[in-house]
Motif scaffolding. Sequence first.
Motif, PDB file in Angstrom:
ATOM      1  N   ASP A 275      11.724  -5.595  10.098  1.00  0.00           N
ATOM      2  CA  ASP A 275      10.327  -5.410   9.669  1.00  0.00           C
ATOM      3  C   ASP A 275      10.210  -4.149   8.809  1.00  0.00           C
ATOM      4  OD1 ASP A 275       9.449  -7.592  11.156  1.00  0.00           O
ATOM      5  OD2 ASP A 275       8.845  -6.375  12.894  1.00  0.00           O
ATOM      6  N   ILE A 276      10.827  -3.087   9.283  1.00  0.00           N
ATOM      7  CA  ILE A 276      10.744  -1.806   8.555  1.00  0.00           C
ATOM      8  C   ILE A 276      11.322  -1.963   7.152  1.00  0.00           C
ATOM      9  CG2 ILE A 276      11.593   0.579   8.471  1.00  0.00           C
ATOM     10  CD1 ILE A 276       9.577   0.388  10.658  1.00  0.00           C
ATOM     11  N   ARG A 277      12.482  -2.598   7.075  1.00  0.00           N
ATOM     12  CA  ARG A 277      13.076  -2.784   5.743  1.00  0.00           C
ATOM     13  C   ARG A 277      12.134  -3.557   4.833  1.00  0.00           C
ATOM     14  NH1 ARG A 277      18.352  -2.127   8.351  1.00  0.00           N
ATOM     15  NH2 ARG A 277      18.009  -3.954   9.647  1.00  0.00           N
ATOM     16  N   GLU A 278      11.478  -4.545   5.397  1.00  0.00           N
ATOM     17  CA  GLU A 278      10.539  -5.354   4.606  1.00  0.00           C
ATOM     18  C   GLU A 278       9.340  -4.510   4.151  1.00  0.00           C
ATOM     19  OE1 GLU A 278       8.979  -8.636   6.834  1.00  0.00           O
ATOM     20  OE2 GLU A 278       7.688  -9.333   5.201  1.00  0.00           O
ATOM     21  N   ALA A 283       6.453  -1.888  -0.066  1.00  0.00           N
ATOM     22  CA  ALA A 283       5.745  -0.705  -0.576  1.00  0.00           C
ATOM     23  C   ALA A 283       6.406  -0.196  -1.849  1.00  0.00           C
ATOM     24  CB  ALA A 283       5.724   0.387   0.495  1.00  0.00           C
ATOM     25  N   SER A 284       7.731  -0.140  -1.862  1.00  0.00           N
ATOM     26  CA  SER A 284       8.366   0.447  -3.050  1.00  0.00           C
ATOM     27  C   SER A 284       8.191  -0.470  -4.256  1.00  0.00           C
ATOM     28  CB  SER A 284       9.822   0.820  -2.778  1.00  0.00           C
ATOM     29  OG  SER A 284      10.667  -0.233  -3.108  1.00  0.00           O
ATOM     30  N   ASP A 285       8.061  -1.764  -4.032  1.00  0.00           N
ATOM     31  CA  ASP A 285       7.722  -2.667  -5.142  1.00  0.00           C
ATOM     32  C   ASP A 285       6.360  -2.301  -5.737  1.00  0.00           C
ATOM     33  OD1 ASP A 285      10.025  -4.127  -4.861  1.00  0.00           O
ATOM     34  OD2 ASP A 285       9.093  -5.805  -3.782  1.00  0.00           O
ATOM     35  N   ARG A 286       5.547  -1.623  -4.954  1.00  0.00           N
ATOM     36  CA  ARG A 286       4.215  -1.193  -5.404  1.00  0.00           C
ATOM     37  C   ARG A 286       4.157   0.314  -5.643  1.00  0.00           C
ATOM     38  NH1 ARG A 286       4.724  -5.515  -3.065  1.00  0.00           N
ATOM     39  NH2 ARG A 286       3.359  -7.331  -3.397  1.00  0.00           N
ATOM     40  N   HIS A 287       5.352   0.889  -5.791  1.00  0.00           N
ATOM     41  CA  HIS A 287       5.499   2.324  -6.080  1.00  0.00           C
ATOM     42  C   HIS A 287       4.840   3.200  -5.023  1.00  0.00           C
ATOM     43  CE1 HIS A 287       7.566   1.515  -9.826  1.00  0.00           C
ATOM     44  NE2 HIS A 287       6.749   0.477  -9.928  1.00  0.00           N
ATOM     45  N   ILE A 288       4.936   2.729  -3.791  1.00  0.00           N
ATOM     46  CA  ILE A 288       4.428   3.506  -2.659  1.00  0.00           C
ATOM     47  C   ILE A 288       5.608   3.926  -1.790  1.00  0.00           C
ATOM     48  CG2 ILE A 288       3.102   3.346  -0.500  1.00  0.00           C
ATOM     49  CD1 ILE A 288       1.149   1.496  -2.038  1.00  0.00           C
ATOM     50  N   ASN A 289       5.634   5.213  -1.477  1.00  0.00           N
ATOM     51  CA  ASN A 289       6.678   5.736  -0.610  1.00  0.00           C
ATOM     52  C   ASN A 289       6.177   5.724   0.833  1.00  0.00           C
ATOM     53  OD1 ASN A 289       9.138   7.095   0.059  1.00  0.00           O
ATOM     54  ND2 ASN A 289       7.931   8.968   0.282  1.00  0.00           N
ATOM     55  N   ILE A 290       7.010   5.201   1.745  1.00  0.00           N
ATOM     56  CA  ILE A 290       6.619   5.226   3.151  1.00  0.00           C
ATOM     57  C   ILE A 290       7.229   6.464   3.800  1.00  0.00           C
ATOM     58  CG2 ILE A 290       6.667   4.039   5.385  1.00  0.00           C
ATOM     59  CD1 ILE A 290       5.197   2.305   3.521  1.00  0.00           C
ATOM     60  N   LEU A 353      16.807   3.738   7.394  1.00  0.00           N
ATOM     61  CA  LEU A 353      15.792   2.721   7.104  1.00  0.00           C
ATOM     62  C   LEU A 353      14.812   3.132   6.009  1.00  0.00           C
ATOM     63  CD1 LEU A 353      14.917   1.759  10.783  1.00  0.00           C
ATOM     64  CD2 LEU A 353      15.975   0.240   9.097  1.00  0.00           C
ATOM     65  N   PHE A 354      14.516   4.433   5.961  1.00  0.00           N
ATOM     66  CA  PHE A 354      13.494   4.911   5.027  1.00  0.00           C
ATOM     67  C   PHE A 354      14.142   5.753   3.935  1.00  0.00           C
ATOM     68  CE2 PHE A 354      11.359   4.272   9.087  1.00  0.00           C
ATOM     69  CZ  PHE A 354      10.162   3.654   8.741  1.00  0.00           C
ATOM     70  N   PRO A 355      14.117   5.278   2.697  1.00  0.00           N
ATOM     71  CA  PRO A 355      14.701   6.082   1.620  1.00  0.00           C
ATOM     72  C   PRO A 355      13.891   7.342   1.297  1.00  0.00           C
ATOM     73  CG  PRO A 355      13.715   4.060   0.756  1.00  0.00           C
ATOM     74  CD  PRO A 355      13.628   3.981   2.252  1.00  0.00           C
ATOM     75  N   SER A 356      12.726   7.489   1.918  1.00  0.00           N
ATOM     76  CA  SER A 356      11.831   8.601   1.599  1.00  0.00           C
ATOM     77  C   SER A 356      12.552   9.952   1.604  1.00  0.00           C
ATOM     78  CB  SER A 356      10.699   8.653   2.625  1.00  0.00           C
ATOM     79  OG  SER A 356       9.919   9.810   2.433  1.00  0.00           O
ATOM     80  N   ASN A 357      12.244  10.732   0.599  1.00  0.00           N
ATOM     81  CA  ASN A 357      12.734  12.102   0.545  1.00  0.00           C
ATOM     82  C   ASN A 357      12.120  12.921   1.689  1.00  0.00           C
ATOM     83  OD1 ASN A 357      13.962  14.366  -0.506  1.00  0.00           O
ATOM     84  ND2 ASN A 357      12.450  14.664  -2.138  1.00  0.00           N
TER      85      ASN A 357
END
Length: 568
Positions: A275-278, A283-290, A353-357
């Motif tokens: 779920d998290i990966r999805e 979000a990243s497809d919509r240029h949103i960082n989680i 799971l989260f590429p977020s910086n």
Amino acid sequence: MSTRHSNLFRQTAVSQMVAHSHLTIALAVVIVVCLFSRTPFSAASKPERASIIPRPVSIRQRQGHFTITSSTQVVAKKEATAEALKLIDALAPSMGFRLQLAARSKAQDNIIKLELDPQLPQIGDEGYTLKVTRENILIRARRPAGLFYGIQTLRQLLPPSIFRKAKVEGVTWKVPGVEITDYPRFKWRGLLVDPARHFIPKSALLRFIDTMSLHKLNSLQIHLTDDQGWRIEIKKYPKLTDIGARRDETLIGHLSKRPWLFDGRRHGGFYTQDDIREIVRYASDRHINIVPEIEMPGHARAAISSYPHLGVFPEKQRSLKPWTHWGVSGDIFAPRPTTIAFLQDVLSEVIQLFPSNYIHIGGDEAVKNQWKASEEIQAVIREKGLKNEEELQSWFTRQMDTFLSKHGRRLVGWDEILQGGLAPGAIVMSWRGEQGGITAANAGHDVVMAPTSHTYFDYYQGPAEKEPLAIGGYLPLRKVYHYDPVPAAIAPEKTRHVLGVQGQLWGEYISTPRHLEYMAYPRAAALAEVGWSPKRSKEYEDFLIRLRHHIGRLRAIGICYRPAESEK
Ligand code: TNX
């Protein structure tokens, strides 16, 4: 007034005028008022006025318009095709046709061209230019994010029914002639959601992300753990979700109201790693960082219920369960090597799971009574040569900061992480007013402004007696709109440390996706403008006029926004 309402008005008017001539004058007045009112739903409103939210940096309206038809081509070269496909996908449901994509086109007419040019001056990585003429539409940007935002603006230039999810008959898809140059004021334009208090189904989260992207918001913090629930699958510690993701029941009504009543129903849920990966990818497809938030050292009851050895008094905490009411529990992680190792294991899976910086470790409201009452923890404080419990929390935060830095990530925490010394490189989220942000920025730390006074969307947005139960406070739309994330007390050379602004949707009293939308909109639209638009172009009255039109879009999507007093 809706089209439905105004049509009704007019039909009624016709028959009445025939039958009762004495009412003619009164009705005529009503009709005139309807026709000339500025509501976007009345027949005479002028769709030509571009009501873009957030307001673009510069917008010039031009004569004429471009009409999108099934023969319009989308033209985009290789690196721009991903964004071009998003445009095609966004328009297809309501238009009822999919525009053709071409890498190049001989004709300059009847095309929507998306162009990447890394040399474009002055608009940054998220900016774009958009030009609409009778012949074509051209969106240019340095990076894909800019094209994406240009597309969001283009969607807003179209009639609101573009946001419907099935073919709309009888609409011409006109785009008014316009020239726009646009880029954001801040790079962090965020919202926070809190599935720990009330679980938010994945489907609702995806929808929430969609709506954010329409507003050019680009950061979503998910508060994944708290006293009342642990909401992310961690492979190494399955009990976190076997035990920590469910509570026996939930308090009914406000925490301050006695006697306490409970609903007697189990509540729970969690996101699997799939779920998290999805969610992250969506979000990243919509240029949103989680930005994931894993709370420590406080707000830890669900985790300690799952693994009592993480608590200060494991023997006593053996029967602990995820909390069934709100407030701040005294259950705090014990600063032992085993706990540190446990949390770093958790963070290891989180950063996979989260590429977020940015990785948020909470840090707020860590009640230290258990640390004070424990001989063992007091000995830890002495051994490490620390002064007090505040310094111990600071030591705790540093363990996480070192770990995250080693993995190339940056720690974010609530402003309490300032107490007892701040880990170098850490980012401060200023929630207890602005002082934390001011102190941190002046000391050279990056900050995100999230003060209760202007960004707590769990607060009432109207008179409490007319609103659904909320935690308290009062934060009307106007106040959100007027927020300036750069307080005067930050030295001019330090203002660049203000990364941006974030609105908080804490979940104690927000138990359904519908209510989440009600609390978020339209305040998040105002916040989007705070985060995006230049300070000098902010004008509340103008925002309200654009908002009226924008509400038509939210309606077409089906967002359960809070209607303005005048709309009720
Ligand atoms: C304070 S803001 C909290 C949250 C609550 C919120 C309710 C912050 C860092 N901590 O745990 O949900 O108030 O408004």
